[in-house]
Write an enzyme that holds these catalytic residues in place. Sequence first.
Site, PDB file in Angstrom:
ATOM      1  N   TYR A   1     -21.524 -37.795  41.432  1.00  0.00           N
ATOM      2  CA  TYR A   1     -22.986 -37.395  41.085  1.00  0.00           C
ATOM      3  C   TYR A   1     -23.622 -36.742  42.387  1.00  0.00           C
ATOM      4  O   TYR A   1     -24.377 -35.736  42.390  1.00  0.00           O
ATOM      5  CB  TYR A   1     -23.898 -38.289  40.537  1.00  0.00           C
ATOM      6  CG  TYR A   1     -23.339 -38.715  39.043  1.00  0.00           C
ATOM      7  CD1 TYR A   1     -23.915 -37.941  37.948  1.00  0.00           C
ATOM      8  CD2 TYR A   1     -22.389 -39.757  38.790  1.00  0.00           C
ATOM      9  CE1 TYR A   1     -23.248 -37.901  36.757  1.00  0.00           C
ATOM     10  CE2 TYR A   1     -22.040 -39.938  37.609  1.00  0.00           C
ATOM     11  CZ  TYR A   1     -22.299 -38.999  36.526  1.00  0.00           C
ATOM     12  OH  TYR A   1     -21.772 -39.348  35.191  1.00  0.00           O
TER      13      TYR A   1
ATOM     14  N   HIS B   1     -30.622 -37.471  28.623  1.00  0.00           N
ATOM     15  CA  HIS B   1     -29.630 -38.145  29.548  1.00  0.00           C
ATOM     16  C   HIS B   1     -29.841 -38.319  30.920  1.00  0.00           C
ATOM     17  O   HIS B   1     -28.949 -38.483  31.702  1.00  0.00           O
ATOM     18  CB  HIS B   1     -28.473 -37.533  29.082  1.00  0.00           C
ATOM     19  CG  HIS B   1     -27.739 -37.357  27.922  1.00  0.00           C
ATOM     20  ND1 HIS B   1     -26.964 -36.455  27.225  1.00  0.00           N
ATOM     21  CD2 HIS B   1     -28.339 -38.350  26.800  1.00  0.00           C
ATOM     22  CE1 HIS B   1     -26.831 -36.754  26.026  1.00  0.00           C
ATOM     23  NE2 HIS B   1     -27.566 -37.754  25.624  1.00  0.00           N
TER      24      HIS B   1
ATOM     25  N   GLY C   1     -27.082 -24.270  22.613  1.00  0.00           N
ATOM     26  CA  GLY C   1     -25.986 -24.641  23.472  1.00  0.00           C
ATOM     27  C   GLY C   1     -25.366 -26.048  23.497  1.00  0.00           C
ATOM     28  O   GLY C   1     -25.166 -26.767  24.656  1.00  0.00           O
ATOM     29  N   THR C   2     -25.423 -26.729  22.443  1.00  0.00           N
ATOM     30  CA  THR C   2     -24.914 -28.199  22.437  1.00  0.00           C
ATOM     31  C   THR C   2     -23.764 -28.293  21.282  1.00  0.00           C
ATOM     32  O   THR C   2     -24.170 -27.532  20.181  1.00  0.00           O
ATOM     33  CB  THR C   2     -26.067 -29.229  22.322  1.00  0.00           C
ATOM     34  OG1 THR C   2     -25.537 -30.326  21.991  1.00  0.00           O
ATOM     35  CG2 THR C   2     -27.060 -28.787  21.161  1.00  0.00           C
ATOM     36  N   SER C   3     -22.826 -28.921  21.452  1.00  0.00           N
ATOM     37  CA  SER C   3     -21.723 -29.137  20.521  1.00  0.00           C
ATOM     38  C   SER C   3     -22.253 -30.129  19.462  1.00  0.00           C
ATOM     39  O   SER C   3     -21.516 -30.491  18.691  1.00  0.00           O
ATOM     40  CB  SER C   3     -20.336 -29.536  20.972  1.00  0.00           C
ATOM     41  OG  SER C   3     -20.695 -30.741  21.752  1.00  0.00           O
TER      42      SER C   3
ATOM     43  N   ASN D   1     -29.575 -31.959  29.178  1.00  0.00           N
ATOM     44  CA  ASN D   1     -28.920 -31.563  30.474  1.00  0.00           C
ATOM     45  C   ASN D   1     -29.700 -32.610  31.742  1.00  0.00           C
ATOM     46  O   ASN D   1     -30.812 -32.734  31.575  1.00  0.00           O
ATOM     47  CB  ASN D   1     -29.061 -30.277  30.813  1.00  0.00           C
ATOM     48  CG  ASN D   1     -28.393 -29.324  29.896  1.00  0.00           C
ATOM     49  OD1 ASN D   1     -27.484 -29.890  29.214  1.00  0.00           O
ATOM     50  ND2 ASN D   1     -28.782 -28.158  29.667  1.00  0.00           N
ATOM     51  N   VAL D   2     -28.696 -32.571  32.471  1.00  0.00           N
ATOM     52  CA  VAL D   2     -29.173 -33.507  33.913  1.00  0.00           C
ATOM     53  C   VAL D   2     -29.880 -32.588  34.888  1.00  0.00           C
ATOM     54  O   VAL D   2     -30.256 -33.080  36.020  1.00  0.00           O
ATOM     55  CB  VAL D   2     -28.086 -34.699  34.316  1.00  0.00           C
ATOM     56  CG1 VAL D   2     -28.093 -35.680  32.985  1.00  0.00           C
ATOM     57  CG2 VAL D   2     -26.951 -34.112  34.826  1.00  0.00           C
ATOM     58  N   ASP D   3     -29.430 -31.342  34.797  1.00  0.00           N
ATOM     59  CA  ASP D   3     -29.882 -30.330  35.769  1.00  0.00           C
ATOM     60  C   ASP D   3     -31.439 -30.115  35.608  1.00  0.00           C
ATOM     61  O   ASP D   3     -32.286 -30.847  34.783  1.00  0.00           O
ATOM     62  CB  ASP D   3     -29.279 -29.042  35.656  1.00  0.00           C
ATOM     63  CG  ASP D   3     -29.617 -28.452  34.474  1.00  0.00           C
ATOM     64  OD1 ASP D   3     -30.812 -28.096  34.271  1.00  0.00           O
ATOM     65  OD2 ASP D   3     -28.551 -27.650  33.588  1.00  0.00           O
TER      66      ASP D   3
HETATM   67  P1  OAD Z   1     -20.607 -29.568  25.217  1.00  0.00           P
HETATM   68  O1  OAD Z   1     -19.897 -29.088  26.340  1.00  0.00           O
HETATM   69  O2  OAD Z   1     -20.259 -30.609  24.237  1.00  0.00           O
HETATM   70  O3  OAD Z   1     -21.110 -28.302  24.324  1.00  0.00           O
HETATM   71  C1  OAD Z   1     -21.620 -27.188  24.764  1.00  0.00           C
HETATM   72  C2  OAD Z   1     -21.901 -26.313  23.725  1.00  0.00           C
HETATM   73  O4  OAD Z   1     -22.442 -24.928  24.420  1.00  0.00           O
HETATM   74  C3  OAD Z   1     -20.678 -25.915  22.817  1.00  0.00           C
HETATM   75  O5  OAD Z   1     -21.254 -25.819  21.462  1.00  0.00           O
HETATM   76  C4  OAD Z   1     -20.429 -24.138  23.285  1.00  0.00           C
HETATM   77  O6  OAD Z   1     -19.991 -23.421  22.302  1.00  0.00           O
HETATM   78  C5  OAD Z   1     -21.961 -23.832  23.797  1.00  0.00           C
HETATM   79  N1  OAD Z   1     -21.823 -22.813  24.706  1.00  0.00           N
HETATM   80  C6  OAD Z   1     -20.963 -22.448  25.771  1.00  0.00           C
HETATM   81  N2  OAD Z   1     -21.328 -21.542  26.442  1.00  0.00           N
HETATM   82  C7  OAD Z   1     -22.716 -21.060  26.011  1.00  0.00           C
HETATM   83  C8  OAD Z   1     -23.409 -20.087  26.357  1.00  0.00           C
HETATM   84  N3  OAD Z   1     -23.187 -19.022  27.394  1.00  0.00           N
HETATM   85  N4  OAD Z   1     -24.606 -20.188  25.535  1.00  0.00           N
HETATM   86  C9  OAD Z   1     -24.680 -20.786  24.589  1.00  0.00           C
HETATM   87  N5  OAD Z   1     -24.145 -21.773  24.163  1.00  0.00           N
HETATM   88  C10 OAD Z   1     -22.709 -21.833  24.786  1.00  0.00           C
HETATM   89  O7  OAD Z   1     -22.246 -30.076  25.937  1.00  0.00           O
HETATM   90  P2  OAD Z   1     -23.455 -30.784  25.320  1.00  0.00           P
HETATM   91  O8  OAD Z   1     -23.664 -30.571  23.932  1.00  0.00           O
HETATM   92  O9  OAD Z   1     -24.703 -30.503  26.043  1.00  0.00           O
HETATM   93  O10 OAD Z   1     -23.866 -36.375  28.234  1.00  0.00           O
HETATM   94  O11 OAD Z   1     -22.894 -32.382  25.572  1.00  0.00           O
HETATM   95  C11 OAD Z   1     -23.773 -33.683  25.266  1.00  0.00           C
HETATM   96  C12 OAD Z   1     -23.410 -34.337  26.296  1.00  0.00           C
HETATM   97  O12 OAD Z   1     -22.263 -34.713  26.518  1.00  0.00           O
HETATM   98  C13 OAD Z   1     -23.848 -34.178  27.773  1.00  0.00           C
HETATM   99  O13 OAD Z   1     -25.306 -34.218  27.963  1.00  0.00           O
HETATM  100  C14 OAD Z   1     -23.273 -35.266  28.413  1.00  0.00           C
HETATM  101  C15 OAD Z   1     -21.690 -35.029  27.819  1.00  0.00           C
HETATM  102  O14 OAD Z   1     -21.100 -36.349  27.890  1.00  0.00           O
HETATM  103  C16 OAD Z   1     -23.963 -37.265  29.448  1.00  0.00           C
HETATM  104  O15 OAD Z   1     -23.291 -37.039  30.506  1.00  0.00           O
HETATM  105  C17 OAD Z   1     -24.402 -38.425  29.141  1.00  0.00           C
END
Ligand code: OAD
Length: 237
Positions: free
Chosen positions: A56, A107, A180-182, A90-92
């Site tokens: 980190y 988070h 932008g979240t999966s 996001n943690v940023d």
């Molecule tokens: P993921 O990496 O799981 O998902 C990222 C999403 O963003 C995917 O659906 C991509 O298709 C999409 N993506 C990629 N590039 C993009 C762009 N330029 N514009 C828009 N979307 C784009 O990330 P999170 O869903 O944020 O937690 O992950 C959730 C949590 O899992 C995080 O907060 C983290 C991780 O473990 C902790 O660390 C506690």
Amino acid sequence: MSRKQKLVVLTGAGVSAESGLDTFRDSGGLWGKYDPQVVASIDGWHRNKRLMIDFYNDLRVGLKDKKPNKAHLLIAQLEEKYNVTVITQNVDNLHERAGSTRIIHLHGELTKVRPEVGEYDRTFSEKEVIDIGYGTIDLGDLAPNGSQLRPHIVWFGESVPQIERAIEEVEQADIMLIVGTSLQVYPAAGLYRYADPHIPIYIIDPKDVAICDGRINHIKAVASEGMETFIREIEKN
Ligand code: OAD
């Protein structure tokens, strides 16, 4: 004057991708390079605190040179016309740096640390959280209560203290936007279900989305382009 509509924006790593930050689950993502059980779980912390502190520290130092992108800026500008709450996984700190003023970090936050053993033993109170900016911590650095400092991050195996606040925000939304979240990580992934069934929900993601719900409008684009489309859409209504 009519009241501003309430817009709740849930963001994930994809909103920061155009700022040069890695997502987690895309190819080349962080969880392809590191095992989340090792670097992002409470068990990992108990196994190897030095490794987690260093991990980190590196992310925190690296954040200094990243800049908010157009998507962060457009989300912040929406405050002129809407009552906006950003709920971010996001943690940023790119939403803050873009100018958003109402942000819930589900988070945790990279620029903050807290005692390993807080006031409430297995958890902490907000007043124990310390802002260290882009600085680093070391094994042996102690909080005022004498306990080891740790990153202010919600790790796998830990509760999500901000989830209740986030649910209340979603329940009151007139419009919900997800960027932008999966939607793989709960409880964040289930938040949209608390939205009033009559409100529109938009999702911006360049990939297919994991949820199948008739009210969801998928804007299949990267965050910056998707935000422009989203703004055109809501301005029509
Ligand atoms: P993921 O990496 O799981 O998902 C990222 C999403 O963003 C995917 O659906 C991509 O298709 C999409 N993506 C990629 N590039 C993009 C762009 N330029 N514009 C828009 N979307 C784009 O990330 P999170 O869903 O944020 O937690 O992950 C959730 C949590 O899992 C995080 O907060 C983290 C991780 O473990 C902790 O660390 C506690």
